[in-house]
Design a protein around this motif. Structure first.
Motif, PDB file in Angstrom:
ATOM      1  N   GLY A 163       0.779  -1.229   0.000  1.00  0.00           N
ATOM      2  CA  GLY A 163       0.000   0.000   0.000  1.00  0.00           C
ATOM      3  C   GLY A 163       0.808   1.274   0.000  1.00  0.00           C
ATOM      4  O   GLY A 163       0.444   2.246   0.676  1.00  0.00           O
ATOM      5  N   VAL A 164       1.906   1.287  -0.768  1.00  0.00           N
ATOM      6  CA  VAL A 164       2.762   2.478  -0.857  1.00  0.00           C
ATOM      7  C   VAL A 164       2.841   2.934  -2.307  1.00  0.00           C
ATOM      8  O   VAL A 164       3.284   2.187  -3.183  1.00  0.00           O
ATOM      9  CB  VAL A 164       4.193   2.180  -0.342  1.00  0.00           C
ATOM     10  N   ASP A 165       2.393   4.151  -2.594  1.00  0.00           N
ATOM     11  CA  ASP A 165       2.437   4.691  -3.950  1.00  0.00           C
ATOM     12  C   ASP A 165       3.848   5.164  -4.292  1.00  0.00           C
ATOM     13  O   ASP A 165       4.740   5.157  -3.448  1.00  0.00           O
ATOM     14  CB  ASP A 165       1.463   5.870  -4.081  1.00  0.00           C
ATOM     15  N   GLY A 166       4.027   5.591  -5.548  1.00  0.00           N
ATOM     16  CA  GLY A 166       5.309   6.165  -5.923  1.00  0.00           C
ATOM     17  C   GLY A 166       5.666   6.048  -7.386  1.00  0.00           C
ATOM     18  O   GLY A 166       6.410   6.874  -7.913  1.00  0.00           O
ATOM     19  N   LEU A 167       5.140   5.039  -8.083  1.00  0.00           N
ATOM     20  CA  LEU A 167       5.556   4.819  -9.469  1.00  0.00           C
ATOM     21  C   LEU A 167       4.549   5.297 -10.516  1.00  0.00           C
ATOM     22  O   LEU A 167       4.887   5.351 -11.699  1.00  0.00           O
ATOM     23  CB  LEU A 167       5.827   3.326  -9.705  1.00  0.00           C
ATOM     24  N   LEU A 168       3.351   5.641 -10.106  1.00  0.00           N
ATOM     25  CA  LEU A 168       2.348   6.090 -11.075  1.00  0.00           C
ATOM     26  C   LEU A 168       2.487   7.591 -11.311  1.00  0.00           C
ATOM     27  O   LEU A 168       1.583   8.390 -11.045  1.00  0.00           O
ATOM     28  CB  LEU A 168       0.940   5.731 -10.594  1.00  0.00           C
ATOM     29  N   THR A 169       3.651   7.968 -11.852  1.00  0.00           N
ATOM     30  CA  THR A 169       3.956   9.358 -12.157  1.00  0.00           C
ATOM     31  C   THR A 169       4.219   9.498 -13.650  1.00  0.00           C
ATOM     32  O   THR A 169       4.559   8.513 -14.317  1.00  0.00           O
ATOM     33  CB  THR A 169       5.208   9.811 -11.388  1.00  0.00           C
ATOM     34  N   PRO A 170       4.087  10.703 -14.189  1.00  0.00           N
ATOM     35  CA  PRO A 170       4.377  10.876 -15.619  1.00  0.00           C
ATOM     36  C   PRO A 170       5.793  10.448 -15.983  1.00  0.00           C
ATOM     37  O   PRO A 170       6.017   9.828 -17.026  1.00  0.00           O
ATOM     38  CB  PRO A 170       4.176  12.379 -15.840  1.00  0.00           C
ATOM     39  N   GLU A 171       6.759  10.764 -15.139  1.00  0.00           N
ATOM     40  CA  GLU A 171       8.152  10.433 -15.434  1.00  0.00           C
ATOM     41  C   GLU A 171       8.377   8.930 -15.523  1.00  0.00           C
ATOM     42  O   GLU A 171       9.081   8.450 -16.426  1.00  0.00           O
ATOM     43  CB  GLU A 171       9.070  11.003 -14.351  1.00  0.00           C
ATOM     44  N   LEU A 172       7.765   8.166 -14.613  1.00  0.00           N
ATOM     45  CA  LEU A 172       8.068   6.740 -14.509  1.00  0.00           C
ATOM     46  C   LEU A 172       7.032   5.841 -15.173  1.00  0.00           C
ATOM     47  O   LEU A 172       7.387   4.810 -15.761  1.00  0.00           O
ATOM     48  CB  LEU A 172       8.210   6.349 -13.038  1.00  0.00           C
ATOM     49  N   PHE A 173       5.754   6.207 -15.083  1.00  0.00           N
ATOM     50  CA  PHE A 173       4.710   5.337 -15.629  1.00  0.00           C
ATOM     51  C   PHE A 173       4.540   5.487 -17.133  1.00  0.00           C
ATOM     52  O   PHE A 173       4.361   4.484 -17.849  1.00  0.00           O
ATOM     53  CB  PHE A 173       3.369   5.609 -14.944  1.00  0.00           C
ATOM     54  N   TYR A 174       4.594   6.718 -17.635  1.00  0.00           N
ATOM     55  CA  TYR A 174       4.314   6.901 -19.063  1.00  0.00           C
ATOM     56  C   TYR A 174       5.248   6.083 -19.954  1.00  0.00           C
ATOM     57  O   TYR A 174       4.781   5.420 -20.890  1.00  0.00           O
ATOM     58  CB  TYR A 174       4.356   8.383 -19.461  1.00  0.00           C
ATOM     59  N   PRO A 175       6.568   6.066 -19.732  1.00  0.00           N
ATOM     60  CA  PRO A 175       7.421   5.223 -20.582  1.00  0.00           C
ATOM     61  C   PRO A 175       7.051   3.743 -20.487  1.00  0.00           C
ATOM     62  O   PRO A 175       7.135   3.012 -21.475  1.00  0.00           O
ATOM     63  CB  PRO A 175       8.830   5.478 -20.040  1.00  0.00           C
ATOM     64  N   CYS A 176       6.645   3.308 -19.309  1.00  0.00           N
ATOM     65  CA  CYS A 176       6.268   1.905 -19.127  1.00  0.00           C
ATOM     66  C   CYS A 176       5.026   1.561 -19.951  1.00  0.00           C
ATOM     67  O   CYS A 176       5.026   0.582 -20.710  1.00  0.00           O
ATOM     68  CB  CYS A 176       6.023   1.632 -17.639  1.00  0.00           C
ATOM     69  N   ILE A 177       3.980   2.356 -19.830  1.00  0.00           N
ATOM     70  CA  ILE A 177       2.757   2.060 -20.573  1.00  0.00           C
ATOM     71  C   ILE A 177       2.968   2.253 -22.076  1.00  0.00           C
ATOM     72  O   ILE A 177       2.397   1.540 -22.899  1.00  0.00           O
ATOM     73  CB  ILE A 177       1.572   2.914 -20.060  1.00  0.00           C
ATOM     74  N   ASP A 178       3.848   3.186 -22.444  1.00  0.00           N
ATOM     75  CA  ASP A 178       4.170   3.408 -23.847  1.00  0.00           C
ATOM     76  C   ASP A 178       4.797   2.149 -24.454  1.00  0.00           C
ATOM     77  O   ASP A 178       4.472   1.755 -25.585  1.00  0.00           O
ATOM     78  CB  ASP A 178       5.132   4.590 -23.968  1.00  0.00           C
ATOM     79  N   VAL A 179       5.663   1.498 -23.702  1.00  0.00           N
ATOM     80  CA  VAL A 179       6.282   0.252 -24.174  1.00  0.00           C
ATOM     81  C   VAL A 179       5.264  -0.883 -24.187  1.00  0.00           C
ATOM     82  O   VAL A 179       5.216  -1.677 -25.143  1.00  0.00           O
ATOM     83  CB  VAL A 179       7.497  -0.114 -23.302  1.00  0.00           C
ATOM     84  N   PHE A 180       4.446  -0.990 -23.159  1.00  0.00           N
ATOM     85  CA  PHE A 180       3.415  -2.033 -23.135  1.00  0.00           C
ATOM     86  C   PHE A 180       2.548  -1.987 -24.394  1.00  0.00           C
ATOM     87  O   PHE A 180       2.144  -3.034 -24.921  1.00  0.00           O
ATOM     88  CB  PHE A 180       2.515  -1.861 -21.913  1.00  0.00           C
ATOM     89  N   MET A 181       2.255  -0.799 -24.882  1.00  0.00           N
ATOM     90  CA  MET A 181       1.378  -0.659 -26.048  1.00  0.00           C
ATOM     91  C   MET A 181       1.967  -1.310 -27.304  1.00  0.00           C
ATOM     92  O   MET A 181       1.238  -1.653 -28.235  1.00  0.00           O
ATOM     93  CB  MET A 181       1.091   0.819 -26.321  1.00  0.00           C
ATOM     94  N   TYR A 182       3.288  -1.519 -27.321  1.00  0.00           N
ATOM     95  CA  TYR A 182       3.913  -2.164 -28.472  1.00  0.00           C
ATOM     96  C   TYR A 182       3.451  -3.611 -28.637  1.00  0.00           C
ATOM     97  O   TYR A 182       3.692  -4.226 -29.681  1.00  0.00           O
ATOM     98  CB  TYR A 182       5.445  -2.127 -28.337  1.00  0.00           C
ATOM     99  N   ALA A 183       2.789  -4.156 -27.652  1.00  0.00           N
ATOM    100  CA  ALA A 183       2.256  -5.516 -27.766  1.00  0.00           C
ATOM    101  C   ALA A 183       0.997  -5.569 -28.622  1.00  0.00           C
ATOM    102  O   ALA A 183       0.607  -6.647 -29.101  1.00  0.00           O
ATOM    103  CB  ALA A 183       1.949  -6.074 -26.374  1.00  0.00           C
ATOM    104  N   LEU A 184       0.353  -4.436 -28.844  1.00  0.00           N
ATOM    105  CA  LEU A 184      -0.961  -4.443 -29.483  1.00  0.00           C
ATOM    106  C   LEU A 184      -0.975  -4.918 -30.940  1.00  0.00           C
ATOM    107  O   LEU A 184      -1.806  -5.764 -31.294  1.00  0.00           O
ATOM    108  CB  LEU A 184      -1.597  -3.051 -29.374  1.00  0.00           C
ATOM    109  N   PRO A 185      -0.101  -4.416 -31.824  1.00  0.00           N
ATOM    110  CA  PRO A 185      -0.176  -4.885 -33.213  1.00  0.00           C
ATOM    111  C   PRO A 185      -0.037  -6.403 -33.333  1.00  0.00           C
ATOM    112  O   PRO A 185      -0.763  -7.042 -34.107  1.00  0.00           O
ATOM    113  CB  PRO A 185       0.989  -4.164 -33.894  1.00  0.00           C
ATOM    114  N   HIS A 186       0.867  -6.991 -32.563  1.00  0.00           N
ATOM    115  CA  HIS A 186       1.036  -8.448 -32.601  1.00  0.00           C
ATOM    116  C   HIS A 186      -0.199  -9.146 -32.047  1.00  0.00           C
ATOM    117  O   HIS A 186      -0.661 -10.157 -32.595  1.00  0.00           O
ATOM    118  CB  HIS A 186       2.271  -8.846 -31.800  1.00  0.00           C
ATOM    119  N   ASN A 187      -0.749  -8.607 -30.969  1.00  0.00           N
ATOM    120  CA  ASN A 187      -1.912  -9.241 -30.362  1.00  0.00           C
ATOM    121  C   ASN A 187      -3.150  -9.141 -31.258  1.00  0.00           C
ATOM    122  O   ASN A 187      -4.046  -9.990 -31.184  1.00  0.00           O
ATOM    123  CB  ASN A 187      -2.209  -8.611 -29.003  1.00  0.00           C
ATOM    124  N   TYR A 188      -3.173  -8.127 -32.128  1.00  0.00           N
ATOM    125  CA  TYR A 188      -4.307  -7.936 -33.036  1.00  0.00           C
ATOM    126  C   TYR A 188      -4.096  -8.595 -34.399  1.00  0.00           C
ATOM    127  O   TYR A 188      -4.923  -8.447 -35.293  1.00  0.00           O
ATOM    128  CB  TYR A 188      -4.565  -6.440 -33.236  1.00  0.00           C
TER     129      TYR A 188
END
Length: 277
Positions: A163-188
């Motif tokens: 129950g400790v926050d800290g990583l859901l920030t623009p600096e740290l989370f956005y690059p992570c979710i941006d990379v995760f999205m690269y899975a979409l073309p293959h999955n589709y």
């Protein structure tokens, strides 16, 4: 003109590393035994798995070639089973290690791991392809970005458990979710739709953004250029990281989302995983 790295993550490894060490030093004895969304793994098990990642990266830096698989790998599923067994073997062995020693090992290997990441030519072929994106060969920038998502989401699993926050920030989370999205073309790749169909995916919060999946004659492509949409999917950052790392079932992820337009085209999105699982 120098090539531009699509998703810059190298500079974030030291930030994540320091946050992890500070977090682990703050844990109570009970915290180490708390369950996480990583199925059977406790907080301590997830921390041990992060150490395994460091050790393997350092081995590569030192020119060590690990033994080839002792089983035949003929498919993606075979590869996942093999990796899961390797991970389980390490985590089970590390149950003998005290939390204090684990922290010390993470701290000492973290610096060497960062040296390894910095030694790689971003546009040279990577030793390991990003298989969840459907690639048989990948460039190092993508391999590094994949490693960033590994370190991000495992630390997030620990933070979620205690129950400790800290990583859901623009600096740290956005690059992570941006990379995760690269899975979409293959999955589709097997999803049929009229050419010109566009699926907009929005992660709403100050940490998120929008991505667009376009159907062309040959395949689906991903970009961030706004276009008239066929389907709109909106999810929270919390749902996004859980879905892409298999902490939610497709049905659970869909129940947390808002979908408008052609609902059928959204189904594959909720089944997308951006980890080897």
């Amino acid at each position: 003109m120098a090539q531009q790295i699509p998703v810059e993550t190298v500079h974030l490894f030291p930030v994540l590393d320091k946050m992890l060490i500070d977090l682990l030093r703050s844990l109570s004895p009970d915290d180490w035994h708390k369950p996480t969304v990583a199925k059977q793994w406790t907080v301590k098990d997830v921390a041990a798995h992060l150490l395994d990642g460091n050790v393997r990266g350092i081995a590569t830096l030192q020119g060590y070639e690990s033994p080839p698989p002792d089983v035949q790998i003929n498919s993606y599923r075979d590869l996942v089973v093999y990796l899961n067994n390797l991970n389980a073997t390490w985590v089970n062995a590390m149950k003998r290690t005290s939390p204090q020693l684990l922290i010390e090992q993470l701290e000492s290997t973290g610096q060497q791991y960062i040296e390894h990441i910095n030694s790689l030519d971003a546009f040279a072929p990577a030793k390991y392809a990003v298989a969840w994106a459907g690639e048989e060969t990948s460039l190092n920038w993508f391999h590094i970005a994949r490693e960033y998502t590994e370190k991000w989401h495992h630390q997030q699993q620990i933070r979620d458990a205690i129950g400790v926050d800290g990583l859901l920030t623009p600096e740290l989370f956005y690059p992570c979710i941006d990379v995760f999205m690269y899975a979409l073309p293959h999955n589709y790749r097997k999803v049929d739709a009229p050419v010109g169909s566009v699926i907009q995916i929005t992660v709403y919060s100050h940490t998120g953004g929008s991505w667009y999946l376009h159907k062309t004659e040959a395949h689906w492509i991903l970009d961030k250029l706004a276009a008239p949409t066929t389907t709109n999917i909106t999810i929270t950052a919390d749902t996004a990281w859980r879905m892409f790392t298999k902490a939610l079932t497709p049905a659970e992820a869909e129940n947390r989302a808002e979908v408008t337009g052609e609902h059928q085209l959204a189904k594959a999105f909720f089944a997308t995983i951006a980890v080897m699982a």
